[in-house]
Design a protein around this motif. Sequence first.
Motif, PDB file in Angstrom:
ATOM      1  N   VAL A  57       0.845  -1.207   0.000  1.00  0.00           N
ATOM      2  CA  VAL A  57       0.000   0.000   0.000  1.00  0.00           C
ATOM      3  C   VAL A  57       0.876   1.250   0.000  1.00  0.00           C
ATOM      4  CG1 VAL A  57      -1.688   1.325   1.317  1.00  0.00           C
ATOM      5  CG2 VAL A  57      -1.912  -1.167   1.149  1.00  0.00           C
ATOM      6  N   ALA A  58       1.922   1.237   0.818  1.00  0.00           N
ATOM      7  CA  ALA A  58       2.830   2.386   0.881  1.00  0.00           C
ATOM      8  C   ALA A  58       3.519   2.614  -0.456  1.00  0.00           C
ATOM      9  CB  ALA A  58       3.865   2.176   1.985  1.00  0.00           C
ATOM     10  N   GLY A  59       3.908   1.529  -1.135  1.00  0.00           N
ATOM     11  CA  GLY A  59       4.545   1.664  -2.437  1.00  0.00           C
ATOM     12  C   GLY A  59       3.620   2.254  -3.477  1.00  0.00           C
ATOM     13  N   ARG A  65       1.318   9.515  -8.361  1.00  0.00           N
ATOM     14  CA  ARG A  65       1.380  10.485  -9.459  1.00  0.00           C
ATOM     15  C   ARG A  65       1.516   9.788 -10.802  1.00  0.00           C
ATOM     16  NH1 ARG A  65       6.030  14.743  -8.798  1.00  0.00           N
ATOM     17  NH2 ARG A  65       7.301  13.027  -9.590  1.00  0.00           N
ATOM     18  N   GLU A  66       2.305   8.700 -10.855  1.00  0.00           N
ATOM     19  CA  GLU A  66       2.510   7.984 -12.116  1.00  0.00           C
ATOM     20  C   GLU A  66       1.297   7.150 -12.528  1.00  0.00           C
ATOM     21  OE1 GLU A  66       6.396   9.300 -10.753  1.00  0.00           O
ATOM     22  OE2 GLU A  66       4.735   8.305  -9.731  1.00  0.00           O
ATOM     23  N   LEU A  67       0.337   6.970 -11.626  1.00  0.00           N
ATOM     24  CA  LEU A  67      -0.868   6.215 -11.965  1.00  0.00           C
ATOM     25  C   LEU A  67      -1.932   7.079 -12.654  1.00  0.00           C
ATOM     26  CD1 LEU A  67      -1.342   3.995  -8.776  1.00  0.00           C
ATOM     27  CD2 LEU A  67      -0.762   3.214 -11.072  1.00  0.00           C
ATOM     28  N   ARG A  68      -1.749   8.386 -12.653  1.00  0.00           N
ATOM     29  CA  ARG A  68      -2.740   9.270 -13.265  1.00  0.00           C
ATOM     30  C   ARG A  68      -2.864   8.986 -14.763  1.00  0.00           C
ATOM     31  NH1 ARG A  68      -0.460  14.721 -10.294  1.00  0.00           N
ATOM     32  NH2 ARG A  68      -1.172  14.186  -8.179  1.00  0.00           N
ATOM     33  N   LEU A  74      -5.386   0.183 -15.374  1.00  0.00           N
ATOM     34  CA  LEU A  74      -5.218  -0.265 -13.996  1.00  0.00           C
ATOM     35  C   LEU A  74      -6.320  -1.244 -13.608  1.00  0.00           C
ATOM     36  CD1 LEU A  74      -3.571   0.228 -11.342  1.00  0.00           C
ATOM     37  CD2 LEU A  74      -5.256   1.977 -10.785  1.00  0.00           C
ATOM     38  N   GLY A  75      -7.559  -0.929 -13.979  1.00  0.00           N
ATOM     39  CA  GLY A  75      -8.667  -1.820 -13.643  1.00  0.00           C
ATOM     40  C   GLY A  75      -8.542  -3.177 -14.318  1.00  0.00           C
ATOM     41  N   LEU A 172       9.128   3.925 -17.973  1.00  0.00           N
ATOM     42  CA  LEU A 172       9.294   2.792 -17.071  1.00  0.00           C
ATOM     43  C   LEU A 172       8.771   3.092 -15.671  1.00  0.00           C
ATOM     44  CD1 LEU A 172      10.360  -0.084 -17.013  1.00  0.00           C
ATOM     45  CD2 LEU A 172      12.612   0.807 -16.405  1.00  0.00           C
ATOM     46  N   GLN A 173       8.800   4.338 -15.260  1.00  0.00           N
ATOM     47  CA  GLN A 173       8.271   4.677 -13.939  1.00  0.00           C
ATOM     48  C   GLN A 173       6.749   4.507 -13.898  1.00  0.00           C
ATOM     49  OE1 GLN A 173      10.030   5.080 -11.398  1.00  0.00           O
ATOM     50  NE2 GLN A 173      12.043   5.787 -12.032  1.00  0.00           N
ATOM     51  N   ARG A 174       6.060   4.826 -14.982  1.00  0.00           N
ATOM     52  CA  ARG A 174       4.613   4.606 -15.036  1.00  0.00           C
ATOM     53  C   ARG A 174       4.289   3.118 -15.042  1.00  0.00           C
ATOM     54  NH1 ARG A 174       1.071   8.457 -16.409  1.00  0.00           N
ATOM     55  NH2 ARG A 174      -0.081   7.199 -17.915  1.00  0.00           N
ATOM     56  N   ILE A 175       5.133   2.335 -15.704  1.00  0.00           N
ATOM     57  CA  ILE A 175       4.954   0.888 -15.679  1.00  0.00           C
ATOM     58  C   ILE A 175       5.192   0.357 -14.267  1.00  0.00           C
ATOM     59  CG2 ILE A 175       5.949  -1.293 -16.491  1.00  0.00           C
ATOM     60  CD1 ILE A 175       6.402   0.046 -19.191  1.00  0.00           C
ATOM     61  N   ASN A 176       6.184   0.904 -13.578  1.00  0.00           N
ATOM     62  CA  ASN A 176       6.455   0.462 -12.215  1.00  0.00           C
ATOM     63  C   ASN A 176       5.288   0.798 -11.290  1.00  0.00           C
ATOM     64  OD1 ASN A 176       8.381  -0.820 -10.423  1.00  0.00           O
ATOM     65  ND2 ASN A 176       8.586   1.164  -9.425  1.00  0.00           N
ATOM     66  N   ALA A 177       4.634   1.931 -11.522  1.00  0.00           N
ATOM     67  CA  ALA A 177       3.456   2.277 -10.726  1.00  0.00           C
ATOM     68  C   ALA A 177       2.353   1.235 -10.906  1.00  0.00           C
ATOM     69  CB  ALA A 177       2.950   3.663 -11.118  1.00  0.00           C
ATOM     70  N   LEU A 178       2.139   0.809 -12.146  1.00  0.00           N
ATOM     71  CA  LEU A 178       1.171  -0.256 -12.399  1.00  0.00           C
ATOM     72  C   LEU A 178       1.581  -1.540 -11.698  1.00  0.00           C
ATOM     73  CD1 LEU A 178       0.487   0.195 -16.224  1.00  0.00           C
ATOM     74  CD2 LEU A 178      -1.181   0.525 -14.388  1.00  0.00           C
TER      75      LEU A 178
END
Length: 250
Positions: A57-59, A65-68, A74-75, A172-178
């Motif tokens: 959850v913390a991660g 921000r990268e999940l926007r 995501l769903g 890659l940061q947006r992928i890491n958020a996913l």
Amino acid sequence: MTPLQALLVALAGLGAGAVNAAVGSGTLITFPMLLAVGFPPVVANVSNNIGLVPGSVAGVFGYRRELRGQRSRLGLLCGASGIGGLAGAGLLLALPTRTFAAAVPALIGLAVVLVLAQPLVARRVGAHGPPEREPRWLTAGVTASGIYGGYFGAAQGVILLGLMGVALPQDLQRINALKNAMALTVNLVAGVVFALFANRIDWTAALLIAAGAVVGGRLGAALTRRLPPTAFRLLIAAVGLAAMTTLVVR
């Protein structure tokens, strides 16, 4: 547990939370620690899974921000992860502990190759932005990864980064958020199954891991978001190779 053992388990949780937020493979820190202080393998695996949920959850929060702009993706992918996690948790309770052991190192090795090759693959297919829709094989791969994650989960994040790095040619940061959100889904679903149906859970160990993982998850997310793409890929590869080696010799 003695006070020293409790401290070591909490510190392992901190390290696992940080690694999970950055790449994913924190189980390779906490699971061996629980074995070292005397827990049976299945009890250690179940307690570890539950303990790592707050760190996940913390991660996710650290990468919010990268999940926007990725709500629909995501769903879809978290749904596939949840189905896989449910199946994997059921398999853990029903099958021998080492059923998947032989295939796991090969899966992690493939993921490392995919992560390192992603820029070349993206150029070859002429992808310069997110595709209009996710390829079907990605959903199947995410579901399979969820099964593995619910069953054991070590280096699940490396596998997910490898799959999405090829299928979703974007930052890659947006992928890491996913990846963080999907790993949380798997851990949460599996944790609920274990809490309801597992014969033995050591809640003290789970709480110690949770306390450390929450701190580690925030630290790992904050540090990893500052890494340039090349350094991030090398970090993923290093963790993946370490995971392979650990699982082969274990």
